[in-house]
Design a protein around this motif. Sequence first.
Motif, PDB file in Angstrom:
ATOM      1  N   TYR A  44       0.856  -1.194   0.000  1.00  0.00           N
ATOM      2  CA  TYR A  44       0.000   0.000   0.000  1.00  0.00           C
ATOM      3  C   TYR A  44       0.884   1.233   0.000  1.00  0.00           C
ATOM      4  CZ  TYR A  44      -4.326  -2.474   1.164  1.00  0.00           C
ATOM      5  OH  TYR A  44      -5.435  -3.278   1.154  1.00  0.00           O
ATOM      6  N   GLN A  45       0.579   2.148  -0.910  1.00  0.00           N
ATOM      7  CA  GLN A  45       1.229   3.449  -0.938  1.00  0.00           C
ATOM      8  C   GLN A  45       0.181   4.472  -0.524  1.00  0.00           C
ATOM      9  OE1 GLN A  45       2.662   4.993  -4.828  1.00  0.00           O
ATOM     10  NE2 GLN A  45       4.345   3.562  -4.532  1.00  0.00           N
ATOM     11  N   HIS A  57      -5.475   2.498   8.701  1.00  0.00           N
ATOM     12  CA  HIS A  57      -5.160   1.817   7.433  1.00  0.00           C
ATOM     13  C   HIS A  57      -3.661   1.585   7.365  1.00  0.00           C
ATOM     14  CE1 HIS A  57      -5.137   0.638   3.284  1.00  0.00           C
ATOM     15  NE2 HIS A  57      -6.433   0.851   3.167  1.00  0.00           N
ATOM     16  N   ILE A  90      -4.912   6.240  -1.084  1.00  0.00           N
ATOM     17  CA  ILE A  90      -4.127   5.049  -0.760  1.00  0.00           C
ATOM     18  C   ILE A  90      -4.257   4.133  -1.972  1.00  0.00           C
ATOM     19  CG2 ILE A  90      -3.932   3.030   0.749  1.00  0.00           C
ATOM     20  CD1 ILE A  90      -5.296   4.696   2.943  1.00  0.00           C
ATOM     21  N   TRP A  91      -3.136   3.512  -2.358  1.00  0.00           N
ATOM     22  CA  TRP A  91      -3.148   2.650  -3.546  1.00  0.00           C
ATOM     23  C   TRP A  91      -2.577   1.290  -3.214  1.00  0.00           C
ATOM     24  CZ3 TRP A  91      -1.554   7.714  -3.401  1.00  0.00           C
ATOM     25  CH2 TRP A  91      -2.329   8.624  -4.124  1.00  0.00           C
ATOM     26  N   LYS A  92      -3.237   0.290  -3.778  1.00  0.00           N
ATOM     27  CA  LYS A  92      -2.867  -1.108  -3.541  1.00  0.00           C
ATOM     28  C   LYS A  92      -2.150  -1.647  -4.776  1.00  0.00           C
ATOM     29  CE  LYS A  92      -6.348  -3.544  -2.108  1.00  0.00           C
ATOM     30  NZ  LYS A  92      -7.664  -4.256  -2.191  1.00  0.00           N
ATOM     31  N   TRP A 118      -1.172  -1.967 -10.126  1.00  0.00           N
ATOM     32  CA  TRP A 118      -1.969  -1.066  -9.290  1.00  0.00           C
ATOM     33  C   TRP A 118      -3.438  -1.265  -9.616  1.00  0.00           C
ATOM     34  CZ3 TRP A 118       0.466   1.140  -5.436  1.00  0.00           C
ATOM     35  CH2 TRP A 118       1.842   1.314  -5.533  1.00  0.00           C
ATOM     36  N   LEU A 119      -4.278  -1.134  -8.607  1.00  0.00           N
ATOM     37  CA  LEU A 119      -5.700  -1.404  -8.793  1.00  0.00           C
ATOM     38  C   LEU A 119      -6.555  -0.154  -8.707  1.00  0.00           C
ATOM     39  CD1 LEU A 119      -6.137  -4.660  -6.736  1.00  0.00           C
ATOM     40  CD2 LEU A 119      -5.688  -4.389  -9.158  1.00  0.00           C
ATOM     41  N   HIS A 120      -7.702  -0.244  -9.373  1.00  0.00           N
ATOM     42  CA  HIS A 120      -8.771   0.748  -9.270  1.00  0.00           C
ATOM     43  C   HIS A 120      -9.668   0.408  -8.088  1.00  0.00           C
ATOM     44  CE1 HIS A 120      -8.187   3.087 -12.692  1.00  0.00           C
ATOM     45  NE2 HIS A 120      -8.564   2.223 -13.597  1.00  0.00           N
ATOM     46  N   PRO A 121     -10.584   1.314  -7.737  1.00  0.00           N
ATOM     47  CA  PRO A 121     -11.532   1.008  -6.660  1.00  0.00           C
ATOM     48  C   PRO A 121     -12.380  -0.228  -6.952  1.00  0.00           C
ATOM     49  CG  PRO A 121     -11.668   3.309  -7.297  1.00  0.00           C
ATOM     50  CD  PRO A 121     -10.739   2.653  -8.271  1.00  0.00           C
ATOM     51  N   ALA A 158       1.627   5.552  -7.134  1.00  0.00           N
ATOM     52  CA  ALA A 158       1.053   4.402  -7.837  1.00  0.00           C
ATOM     53  C   ALA A 158       1.547   4.316  -9.281  1.00  0.00           C
ATOM     54  CB  ALA A 158      -0.471   4.416  -7.722  1.00  0.00           C
ATOM     55  N   SER A 159       0.606   4.178 -10.242  1.00  0.00           N
ATOM     56  CA  SER A 159       1.038   3.942 -11.624  1.00  0.00           C
ATOM     57  C   SER A 159       1.786   5.146 -12.207  1.00  0.00           C
ATOM     58  CB  SER A 159      -0.158   3.571 -12.501  1.00  0.00           C
ATOM     59  OG  SER A 159      -1.171   4.532 -12.392  1.00  0.00           O
ATOM     60  N   ARG A 178      -9.611  10.971 -15.349  1.00  0.00           N
ATOM     61  CA  ARG A 178      -9.500   9.827 -14.441  1.00  0.00           C
ATOM     62  C   ARG A 178      -8.715  10.160 -13.177  1.00  0.00           C
ATOM     63  NH1 ARG A 178      -7.215   4.996 -17.262  1.00  0.00           N
ATOM     64  NH2 ARG A 178      -8.045   3.908 -15.452  1.00  0.00           N
ATOM     65  N   ARG A 218      -7.642  13.000  -9.894  1.00  0.00           N
ATOM     66  CA  ARG A 218      -7.972  14.199  -9.127  1.00  0.00           C
ATOM     67  C   ARG A 218      -6.653  14.936  -8.912  1.00  0.00           C
ATOM     68  NH1 ARG A 218     -11.657  12.905  -4.002  1.00  0.00           N
ATOM     69  NH2 ARG A 218     -12.156  15.121  -4.208  1.00  0.00           N
ATOM     70  N   ILE A 265      -3.710  12.603  -8.530  1.00  0.00           N
ATOM     71  CA  ILE A 265      -4.165  11.456  -7.746  1.00  0.00           C
ATOM     72  C   ILE A 265      -4.833  10.435  -8.661  1.00  0.00           C
ATOM     73  CG2 ILE A 265      -5.589  10.765  -5.766  1.00  0.00           C
ATOM     74  CD1 ILE A 265      -4.016  12.917  -4.630  1.00  0.00           C
ATOM     75  N   PRO A 266      -4.183   9.296  -8.919  1.00  0.00           N
ATOM     76  CA  PRO A 266      -4.839   8.251  -9.708  1.00  0.00           C
ATOM     77  C   PRO A 266      -6.021   7.669  -8.921  1.00  0.00           C
ATOM     78  CG  PRO A 266      -2.461   7.836  -9.469  1.00  0.00           C
ATOM     79  CD  PRO A 266      -2.834   8.911  -8.497  1.00  0.00           C
ATOM     80  N   PRO A 267      -6.897   6.909  -9.592  1.00  0.00           N
ATOM     81  CA  PRO A 267      -8.015   6.279  -8.876  1.00  0.00           C
ATOM     82  C   PRO A 267      -7.488   5.511  -7.668  1.00  0.00           C
ATOM     83  CG  PRO A 267      -8.180   5.885 -11.236  1.00  0.00           C
ATOM     84  CD  PRO A 267      -6.858   6.540 -11.007  1.00  0.00           C
ATOM     85  N   VAL A 268      -8.104   5.741  -6.508  1.00  0.00           N
ATOM     86  CA  VAL A 268      -7.568   5.160  -5.268  1.00  0.00           C
ATOM     87  C   VAL A 268      -8.053   3.727  -5.089  1.00  0.00           C
ATOM     88  CG1 VAL A 268      -7.392   7.439  -4.221  1.00  0.00           C
ATOM     89  CG2 VAL A 268      -9.433   6.052  -3.812  1.00  0.00           C
ATOM     90  N   SER A 269      -7.332   2.949  -4.300  1.00  0.00           N
ATOM     91  CA  SER A 269      -7.694   1.532  -4.116  1.00  0.00           C
ATOM     92  C   SER A 269      -7.299   1.040  -2.739  1.00  0.00           C
ATOM     93  CB  SER A 269      -7.040   0.687  -5.214  1.00  0.00           C
ATOM     94  OG  SER A 269      -5.652   0.939  -5.279  1.00  0.00           O
ATOM     95  N   GLY A 270      -7.586   1.874  -1.719  1.00  0.00           N
ATOM     96  CA  GLY A 270      -7.335   1.420  -0.352  1.00  0.00           C
ATOM     97  C   GLY A 270      -8.411   0.438   0.085  1.00  0.00           C
TER      98      GLY A 270
END
Lengths: 143, 79
Positions: free
Chosen positions: A49-50, A80, A121-123, A134-137, B9-10, B48, B50, B73-78
């Motif tokens: 996670y970033q 988190h 936060i990015w996974k 990297w994933l989208h929501p 991220a990407s 895509r 923010r 900010i790329p699409p987040v994925s927490g």
Amino acid sequence: MTAFRISAEPIDPAALARSLVHARAGACATFEGLVRDHNDGRAVQRLDYQAYAPLAQSEGERIIDEAREKFAIVEACCVHRAGALAIGDLAVWVGVSAAHRGAAFDACRYIIDEVKKRVPIWKNEHYADGESGWLHPDNTPVV
Amino acid sequence: MNYRVLYFASLRDRAGMDAEQINSLATDARGLYSELRARHGFTMGEERLRVAINGAFAQWGQTLHEGDEVVFIPPVSGG
């Protein structure tokens, strides 16, 4: 303790739950998000996670404040993880105490849903075939 | 003007760096992203992403000032 935190260290859910105890609270709802071993049909070995920490912090706190306004709750907390996690690790924890269970469940759900939508936060999943992404929501890959 | 840009991220992978100091003629985030997109070959369009300026979400057309920290900010994925 601040209501929202990004943590580089493992989360201690028991300690966090104790922080929600209050004489007015007859209900406590918690949510644990864990690292699972698959996504979208692919075997996942581990993930990173970033986080953009300052904005994640302020946006996370804003979400907790919104939950306090929308629902009749007593305490709320969300932590988190950032960094490298293994399968089964606790990635995110949300806990809410309230006088009654309805508000506790609703606020807990609200907080995790908004965190997933809005907090920077990015996974990055590392797959068994050696690739990562990297994933989208919605858990589809970022092209 | 000089801006500090952070990547996540990407975008971080594509740029090959966490952050950079940029001297640019761009006066808003839209112009700056357009310039950086060309430089680093980012594939994601503005729609895509923010944008955050100095640690707060901002509008693409918000005027930038000397020394501003800008994050796309790329699409987040927490979670």
